[in-house]
Design an enzyme around this catalytic site. Structure first.
Site, mmCIF file in Angstrom:
data_model
loop_
_atom_site.group_PDB
_atom_site.id
_atom_site.type_symbol
_atom_site.label_atom_id
_atom_site.label_comp_id
_atom_site.label_asym_id
_atom_site.label_seq_id
_atom_site.Cartn_x
_atom_site.Cartn_y
_atom_site.Cartn_z
ATOM 1 C CB CYS A 1 -0.848 0.030 1.264
ATOM 2 S SG CYS A 1 -1.977 -1.352 1.408
ATOM 3 N N GLY B 1 -1.097 0.776 -4.722
ATOM 4 C CA GLY B 1 -2.387 0.196 -4.359
ATOM 5 C C GLY B 1 -3.492 0.834 -5.165
ATOM 6 C CG ASN C 1 3.252 -0.310 2.784
ATOM 7 O OD1 ASN C 1 4.324 0.112 2.358
ATOM 8 N ND2 ASN C 1 2.720 -1.427 2.335
ATOM 9 N N GLY C 2 2.009 -2.748 4.896
ATOM 10 C CA GLY C 2 2.696 -3.925 5.423
ATOM 11 C C GLY C 2 1.681 -5.002 5.734
ATOM 12 C CE1 TYR D 1 6.054 -4.781 -11.189
ATOM 13 C CE2 TYR D 1 5.486 -5.521 -8.991
ATOM 14 C CZ TYR D 1 5.097 -5.135 -10.253
ATOM 15 O OH TYR D 1 3.775 -5.081 -10.581
HETATM 16 O O1 LIG Z 1 5.097 -13.506 -13.959
HETATM 17 P P1 LIG Z 1 3.857 -12.681 -13.780
HETATM 18 O O2 LIG Z 1 2.982 -13.181 -12.660
HETATM 19 O O3 LIG Z 1 3.097 -12.512 -15.038
HETATM 20 O O4 LIG Z 1 4.295 -11.258 -13.265
HETATM 21 C C1 LIG Z 1 5.512 -10.648 -13.532
HETATM 22 C C2 LIG Z 1 5.316 -9.341 -14.254
HETATM 23 O O5 LIG Z 1 4.490 -8.469 -13.463
HETATM 24 C C3 LIG Z 1 5.167 -7.257 -13.237
HETATM 25 O O6 LIG Z 1 4.832 -6.281 -14.189
HETATM 26 P P2 LIG Z 1 3.440 -5.495 -14.193
HETATM 27 O O7 LIG Z 1 2.826 -5.671 -15.510
HETATM 28 O O8 LIG Z 1 2.622 -5.846 -13.006
HETATM 29 O O9 LIG Z 1 3.819 -3.976 -13.908
HETATM 30 P P3 LIG Z 1 4.823 -2.943 -14.594
HETATM 31 O O10 LIG Z 1 4.089 -2.327 -15.749
HETATM 32 O O11 LIG Z 1 5.109 -1.970 -13.519
HETATM 33 O O12 LIG Z 1 6.054 -3.663 -15.052
HETATM 34 C C4 LIG Z 1 6.632 -7.586 -13.384
HETATM 35 O O13 LIG Z 1 7.362 -6.442 -13.781
HETATM 36 C C5 LIG Z 1 6.635 -8.638 -14.462
HETATM 37 O O14 LIG Z 1 6.630 -8.034 -15.733
HETATM 38 N N1 LIG Z 2 -0.437 -4.014 1.079
HETATM 39 C C1 LIG Z 2 -0.561 -3.493 2.248
HETATM 40 O O1 LIG Z 2 0.323 -2.818 2.764
HETATM 41 C C2 LIG Z 2 -1.861 -3.831 2.922
HETATM 42 C C3 LIG Z 2 -2.045 -3.270 4.329
HETATM 43 C C4 LIG Z 2 -3.003 -4.133 5.134
HETATM 44 N N2 LIG Z 2 -2.398 -5.394 5.459
HETATM 45 C C5 LIG Z 2 -4.314 -4.319 4.376
HETATM 46 O O2 LIG Z 2 -4.580 -5.383 3.868
HETATM 47 O O3 LIG Z 2 -5.051 -3.375 4.261
HETATM 48 MG MG LIG Z 3 6.418 -5.746 -15.570
#
Ligand SMILES: O=P(O)(O)OC[C@H]1O[C@H](OP(=O)(O)OP(=O)(O)O)[C@H](O)[C@@H]1O
Ligand SMILES: NC(=O)CC[C@H](N)C(=O)O
Ligand SMILES: [Mg+2]
Ligand code: SF4
Length: 492
Positions: free
Chosen positions: A22, A49, A123-124, A272
């Site tokens: 988040c 998020g 967040n967490g 990422y």
């Molecule tokens: O193996 P998978 O489960 O398919 O996920 C991996 C992919 O998901 C993420 O990108 P995403 O498209 O979420 O976001 P980005 O546009 O920020 O790269 C990450 O960068 C990989 O490209």
């Molecule tokens: N991704 C998060 O940081 C989520 C915060 C919290 N655990 C929720 O589910 O709302």
């Molecule tokens: Mg990606």
């Protein structure tokens, strides 16, 4: 306090799969429009998020809250922000990790205490949620949501109501929690920022100073991009195990270590999740990710005509790969910029459709070329599989895949849902099996050593559990059960 009704899209509450971290935000600035500043801050943190967004604003002892399902731009408009006057604000963008995706679980969490209202953004993810919840139910405490975050807020409320001041109450509550928590908390006494002893999720703060107009304020944000967007100057990271109190009128914040720290920042944030223009350890993640690409090219070179990156987050590593290998960099995939992240969309069907919507190859760049395609990570493999197919259909004669992180073999329980183990392609398949599954001519991942070396940090203060299973915080047996654990407890 006016909590708006649930108006946004709902996500299937039975889905217990993948979400991410988040975004949390806090502003203390008596002379400025804090709701507007928080709106912009949340806009910068939207990538963290996309399920719900919320802002709570304090005007003296009064707090107003607006939170709904949807993106920041869908949840707020001028009229809503204008109805949130005040001097302190807390903001949140949510990706659910404990508790389903519904408005009752949206944040900030606002509660009333002996010392006035409090608003908290988390967040967490906690790993002792079930035990905490049971103990709290036995003490007669009632929750209105099914999140771990509300439990933290209830613990703070309990401590305040039993006589503690804000600092004491925050420390007492945090001492009961195990897991990841970067918190931004608003009270009538000021703004607080608190980070767990491992500092798993990031949290930074900065100063908003316009000396000409004699305006001054403090911002707390998950990432530095949330400071940049409002023109705040980065001051420092909230340290693991630190509590900071920004008091109205005080020139400097009151900083204290509330417990002994063992830093274990999530390395996946750097690879990422966080934005490439956010700074970690005094440099942008763009630079770190480019270095990952350089090391990847050194570790696993390949004869090819072009290097392309998978937009968005694979691009810096692809540029680094090209820099180091001398293979020219080109854009071979164009991203529809109105489609969000696919990794974080709940439900595999939605994710696969999302990938097709998102990326389109450029046949005139790719035809008859030997392509190295660089991405930051493979989680389930759905993105890569689709991309490889699309590249071949566009005429690429060879497709070599290079990944700028090690194989993801273990789920995350600390606020980034890297899925259950059976969904992680590298948890059950060997490198050669993954290569075949993706349909590439060759496949290589960056080594764990390379990933850590690129950080340039001596002590390796990172969590790397999804790559090696070394969880820095022991998990309760029930931790992995379901993100809906509190919902299922209610129905027991
Ligand atoms: O193996 P998978 O489960 O398919 O996920 C991996 C992919 O998901 C993420 O990108 P995403 O498209 O979420 O976001 P980005 O546009 O920020 O790269 C990450 O960068 C990989 O490209
Ligand atoms: N991704 C998060 O940081 C989520 C915060 C919290 N655990 C929720 O589910 O709302
Ligand atoms: Mg990606
Ligand atoms: S398990 Fe992975 S995603 Fe989770 S905190 Fe650790 S490094 Fe980050």
């Amino acid at each position: 306090m006016d909590a708006s009704p649930d108006a946004g899209p709902r996500v299937d509450p039975t889905d217990d799969h993948p979400q991410e971290a988040c975004g949390v935000y806090g502003v203390l600035a008596p002379d400025l429009d804090v709701a507007n500043l928080t709106y912009f801050g949340l806009y910068a943190l939207q990538h963290r998020g996309q399920e719900s967004a919320g802002i709570a604003v304090f005007q003296g002892e009064q707090v107003r809250l607006h939170k709904e399902m949807g993106l920041v731009s869908q949840v707020f408009d001028h009229g809503i922000l204008a109805r949130l006057p005040g001097s302190l604000a807390i903001g949140h963008t949510r990706y659910s990790t404990t508790g389903s995706s519904q408005v009752c679980n949206a944040q900030p969490v606002v509660l009333m205490t002996r010392l006035g209202p409090m608003a908290m953004a988390h967040n967490g993810n906690l790993v002792n949620t079930t035990a905490l919840s049971r103990a709290m139910v036995e003490r007669g405490m009632e929750s209105v949501s099914s999140t771990d975050s509300e439990l933290i807020a209830l613990l703070i409320q309990e401590a305040v109501n039993s006589g503690a001041d804000w600092c004491e109450a925050l420390i007492r509550a945090a001492s009961c929690c195990r897991g990841a928590y970067s918190l931004s908390i608003g009270t009538p006494a000021g703004l607080f920022a608190l980070r767990d002893p491992h500092g798993i999720r990031p949290l930074v703060f900065g100063r908003l100073a316009d000396m000409e107009q004699e305006q001054d304020g403090w911002i707390v944000s998950s990432e530095t991009c949330g400071l940049d967007i409002v023109g705040a100057r980065f001051h420092d990271a909230v340290a693991p195990g630190e509590l900071i109190w920004f008091r109205p009128g005080a020139t400097e914040p009151d900083r204290r270590r509330w417990c002994k720290a063992t830093p274990r920042l999530c390395v996946f944030e750097m690879i990422y999740f966080a934005r490439p223009d956010s700074n970690f350890f005094d440099e942008s993640l763009y630079s770190y990710r480019r270095r990952l690409g350089k090391l990847l090219a050194e570790e696993s070179p390949v004869e090819a005509d072009l290097v392309i990156g998978v937009p968005d987050s694979g691009i810096p590593a692809a540029i680094g790969f090209s820099d180091s290998s001398g293979v020219p960099y080109a854009e071979g995939l164009v991203k529809n910029r109105y489609v969000g992240r696919t990794f974080i969309q709940p439900g595999q069907g939605v994710r696969e459709a999302g990938i097709r919507l998102k990326l389109n190859p450029l046949p005139d760049v790719l035809a008859n070329r030997r392509i190295v395609v660089v991405d930051d990570s493979i989680v389930r493999g759905s993105t890569s599989r689709k991309i490889v197919k699309a590249l071949r259909e566009a005429g690429a004669c060879q497709v070599h895949m290079r990944i700028s992180s090690p194989p993801v073999t273990h789920p995350c329980y600390y606020g980034i849902d890297t899925d259950t183990q059976d969904q992680l392609v590298a948890a059950s398949l060997s490198l050669e099996e993954i290569r075949q599954h993706l349909g590439v001519d060759s496949l290589a991942y960056l080594s764990r050593e390379g990933m850590l070396r690129a950080t340039r940090q001596q002590e390796h203060p990172f969590c790397t559990a999804c790559f090696d299973g070394q969880y820095p915080i022991p998990l309760d047996e029930e931790t992995g059960a379901s993100k809906l654990m509190l919902e299922s407890m209610e129905s027991d």
